[in-house]
Each structure stands twice: as structure tokens, then as C-alpha cells.
Design a protein around this motif. Structure first.
Motif, mmCIF file in Angstrom:
data_model
loop_
_atom_site.group_PDB
_atom_site.id
_atom_site.type_symbol
_atom_site.label_atom_id
_atom_site.label_comp_id
_atom_site.label_asym_id
_atom_site.label_seq_id
_atom_site.Cartn_x
_atom_site.Cartn_y
_atom_site.Cartn_z
ATOM 1 N N PHE A 76 -44.489 -2.152 28.196
ATOM 2 C CA PHE A 76 -44.796 -2.977 27.025
ATOM 3 C C PHE A 76 -46.253 -3.390 27.152
ATOM 4 O O PHE A 76 -46.634 -4.036 28.131
ATOM 5 C CB PHE A 76 -43.880 -4.208 27.001
ATOM 6 N N GLN A 77 -47.062 -3.018 26.158
ATOM 7 C CA GLN A 77 -48.480 -3.356 26.248
ATOM 8 C C GLN A 77 -49.034 -3.726 24.879
ATOM 9 O O GLN A 77 -48.591 -3.233 23.845
ATOM 10 C CB GLN A 77 -49.273 -2.183 26.834
ATOM 11 N N SER A 78 -50.010 -4.639 24.908
ATOM 12 C CA SER A 78 -50.666 -5.064 23.674
ATOM 13 C C SER A 78 -51.956 -5.782 24.021
ATOM 14 O O SER A 78 -52.185 -6.187 25.170
ATOM 15 C CB SER A 78 -49.758 -6.000 22.861
ATOM 16 N N LEU A 79 -52.785 -5.945 23.024
ATOM 17 C CA LEU A 79 -54.024 -6.708 23.201
ATOM 18 C C LEU A 79 -53.702 -8.180 23.425
ATOM 19 O O LEU A 79 -54.467 -8.907 24.063
ATOM 20 C CB LEU A 79 -54.909 -6.543 21.955
ATOM 21 N N ALA A 80 -52.534 -8.629 22.916
ATOM 22 C CA ALA A 80 -52.176 -10.049 22.973
ATOM 23 C C ALA A 80 -51.824 -10.518 24.385
ATOM 24 O O ALA A 80 -51.961 -11.697 24.696
ATOM 25 C CB ALA A 80 -51.014 -10.335 22.020
ATOM 26 N N ASN A 81 -51.308 -9.624 25.222
ATOM 27 C CA ASN A 81 -51.005 -10.037 26.599
ATOM 28 C C ASN A 81 -51.906 -9.286 27.571
ATOM 29 O O ASN A 81 -52.097 -8.079 27.452
ATOM 30 C CB ASN A 81 -49.524 -9.826 26.956
ATOM 31 N N GLU A 82 -52.466 -10.018 28.529
ATOM 32 C CA GLU A 82 -53.487 -9.455 29.414
ATOM 33 C C GLU A 82 -52.952 -8.312 30.270
ATOM 34 O O GLU A 82 -53.616 -7.314 30.485
ATOM 35 C CB GLU A 82 -54.056 -10.557 30.312
ATOM 36 N N LYS A 83 -51.741 -8.462 30.798
ATOM 37 C CA LYS A 83 -51.178 -7.446 31.676
ATOM 38 C C LYS A 83 -50.014 -6.746 30.991
ATOM 39 O O LYS A 83 -49.204 -7.384 30.330
ATOM 40 C CB LYS A 83 -50.694 -8.084 32.983
#
Length: 307
Positions: free
Chosen positions: A169-176
Motif C-alpha cells: 500500500f503506497q501513496s504520497l499521503a503516507n511517508e512509508k
């Protein structure tokens, strides 16, 4: 990874570039339910919808995007308003944190939970590891059984796909990025931070009423008698019937202060009656009541219609 604040990617890791249609549809449906529930928890006055943007080659990547109701100018993401994108980013970041917490606890109750001030909560797992989270996120993971069950259902669904070796799970909203190998799915599925599954089921209300602000509804059928229901089409294209309880609205219609016709859009405060579906493990809408009509948006050209 997407470079937009209102987008996130779910990567089903593996060697194959295809997936069982049922697994895909149930996974998307579970994430739709999670976003809807988080919308209610974090910012119910701004209706948010989840859209699938594209599928990319790789393991099996699903690009999701959050959009506001396009009929409400104040929440239109296409305007690239900083505040509006922040709402989407907050929902996505919270979802990532919730999944991360489930992984962190590994199917066990937390050893300690401490509110540290500054809107933060510190969680210690049984390995002695510590995770600091936003207090609102902690409140959701420990007190919202619908979200817990839906996350469990998501991992249960994906676990059944033999070609998937893990998720990312990845996005600009969460750093890791949140990376969970398939070997850990079982712990995520069984984990509930405070309660056993039986206790969760007992805490889920069989029926509830939620209220949403600034909901856009397109008028499909007009009924001037206050005792009967109007028919609208919502932002998802679904027809709904609703009683209008806004007495001021009817008074203004009688005084010819308002006019409207089929196809016009009302911006409303909407009350929704829901029942919990034990099979789908989510709430279903059963009834609608318009509490207040805040605005009427007219079609470009129309004939006035009122009582």
C-alpha cells in the motif's frame, strides 16, 4: 507510486499479471466500504467517492483515487484546492495507518496504550515494539468494528488468490509504504486490537442512522405533498426516494421564492437509515430523509415549476 495527494496504490505482489475476477471485485468493494466509513469518521460534511483509475503492469497494481462530489464547488478536487486535497490525503493516510497497526499488533492485543498528548497515542505490542499514531486513528482502530471487520475481509479475500505473495500500500499521503507478505495475512485477519470476533459482532449495531452534509441529489420526481417521498438520483447514479422534512423549503416554495424542475440538483443535509448485513459484513442503506435543503442548482435552460 502516484504523485497525487488524493491517490493511492494497492499492489498485489506476485509473478502473474492476472487475477481472479471475484477476488478483484471483492477487494475493490472492501476498500470502497473502508473509504466510506473513514469519510464518516473524519469528514462527514464532505462526501467522498472512491474511483479506480487504472490497472498497471507489475505484480497487479490498482490505482485508486478519491474525488469529492463534483456538484459541490467548495469540495471540487479538480480545483486543486490545498484544503480539499488535504481531506483526501488525511483519509488515505489514516487508512494506511490502520492497516499498518493491524500488521504491527500481529493478531494480539496491545500490551499498553498511552495517550501522550499533542494528539498522539503510543501503542506497545507484545514484542516490546512501540508505534506512535494519531489519536483519531487510534480511536478508529479500537472503537470502529466495521473498519476492523472490513480490513479482515479484505485480507481474507486476497489470501484466497494463490498467485498473490503479498500486498503493498503506497501513496504520497503516507511517508512509508505498507508492505505485508502473505505469511502475515493470517495474523492481520484474526487480529482485533481489543476484542474477539464474537465481541465485535456483539458491538455492531444492527441498525444505525448517519447524517451527511452537502449531498448533491438530482431531482427525478417532484412531490409537493410533504407526506410523500421525492425521487432523486445520487452522485453514483442510483435512484433513491426520500421524504423532505425541511418545512422552510416548502414555505419558500408556497411563496414562490424557489423554483425548480426535474434534473435540477439540490444540495442537502441527508439522513440515511442503515442496517448491518451479516453476510456482506457492512451496512446497507435502507431509507433516506432530507433534513435541510441548502441550495438548488438549476439546469442551464428550464421552465419554472413550483406549487
Amino acid at each position: 507510486m502516484s504523485d497525487k495527494q488524493n491517490e493511492f496504490q494497492l499492489v498485489l505482489q506476485g509473478d502473474k499479471h492476472d487475477i481472479d475476477a471475484k477476488v478483484l471485485s471483492e477487494t475493490i468493494n472492501n476498500f470502497d466500504n473502508l473509504i466510506a466509513e473513514l469519510n464518516i469518521e473524519l469528514k462527514p460534511e464532505y462526501p467522498i467517492s472512491l474511483r479506480v483509475q487504472t490497472f498497471k503492469e507489475g505484480s497487479f497494481e490498482i490505482l485508486f483515487a478519491l474525488f469529492a462530489d463534483p456538484n459541490i464547488n467548495s469540495t471540487l478536487f479538480s480545483l486543486l484546492s490545498k484544503d480539499n486535497l488535504a481531506i483526501a490525503g488525511n483519509i488515505i493516510s489514516t487508512l494506511a495507518d490502520l492497516i499498518s497497526i493491524k500488521q504491527f499488533l500481529g493478531g494480539e492485543k496491545p500490551k499498553t496504550i498511552t495517550k501522550t498528548g499533542h494528539n498522539q497515542t503510543k501503542i506497545e505490542n507484545n514484542k516490546g515494539e512501540v508505534k506512535v499514531i494519531n489519536s483519531k486513528t487510534g480511536d478508529i482502530i479500537f472503537n470502529n468494528p466495521t473498519i476492523n471487520v472490513t480490513i479482515n475481509n479484505t485480507f481474507q479475500t486476497i489470501e484466497n488468490e494463490t498467485n498473490v505473495k503479498g500486498i503493498k500500500f503506497q501513496s504520497l499521503a503516507n511517508e512509508k509504504e505498507v508492505l505485508i507478505p502473505k505469511a502475515e495475512f493470517e495474523n492481520v485477519i484474526k487480529s482485533d486490537p481489543k476484542l474477539l470476533e464474537k465481541e465485535i459482532a456483539e458491538r455492531i449495531e444492527p441498525a444505525r442512522t448517519i447524517t451527511k452534509e452537502n449531498v448533491s441529489l438530482s431531482i427525478f420526481k417532484i412531490v409537493f405533498d410533504e407526506k410523500y417521498k421525492w425521487i432523486f438520483v445520487d452522485a453514483e447514479g442510483q435512484k433513491i426516494s426520500a421524504t423532505i422534512k425541511d418545512k422552510d423549503f416548502f414555505e419558500r416554495v408556497k411563496k414562490n421564492e424557489l423554483y425548480f424542475t426535474n434534473g435540477d440538483i439540490i444540495i442537502a443535509k441527508l439522513e440515511i437509515s442503515q442496517e448491518y448485513n451479516e453476510i456482506a459484513k457492512t451496512y446497507e442503506n435502507r431509507g433516506y430523509t432530507v433534513i435541510e435543503i441548502k441550495d438548488v442548482k438549476h439546469q442551464p435552460t428550464q421552465t419554472k415549476l413550483h406549487s
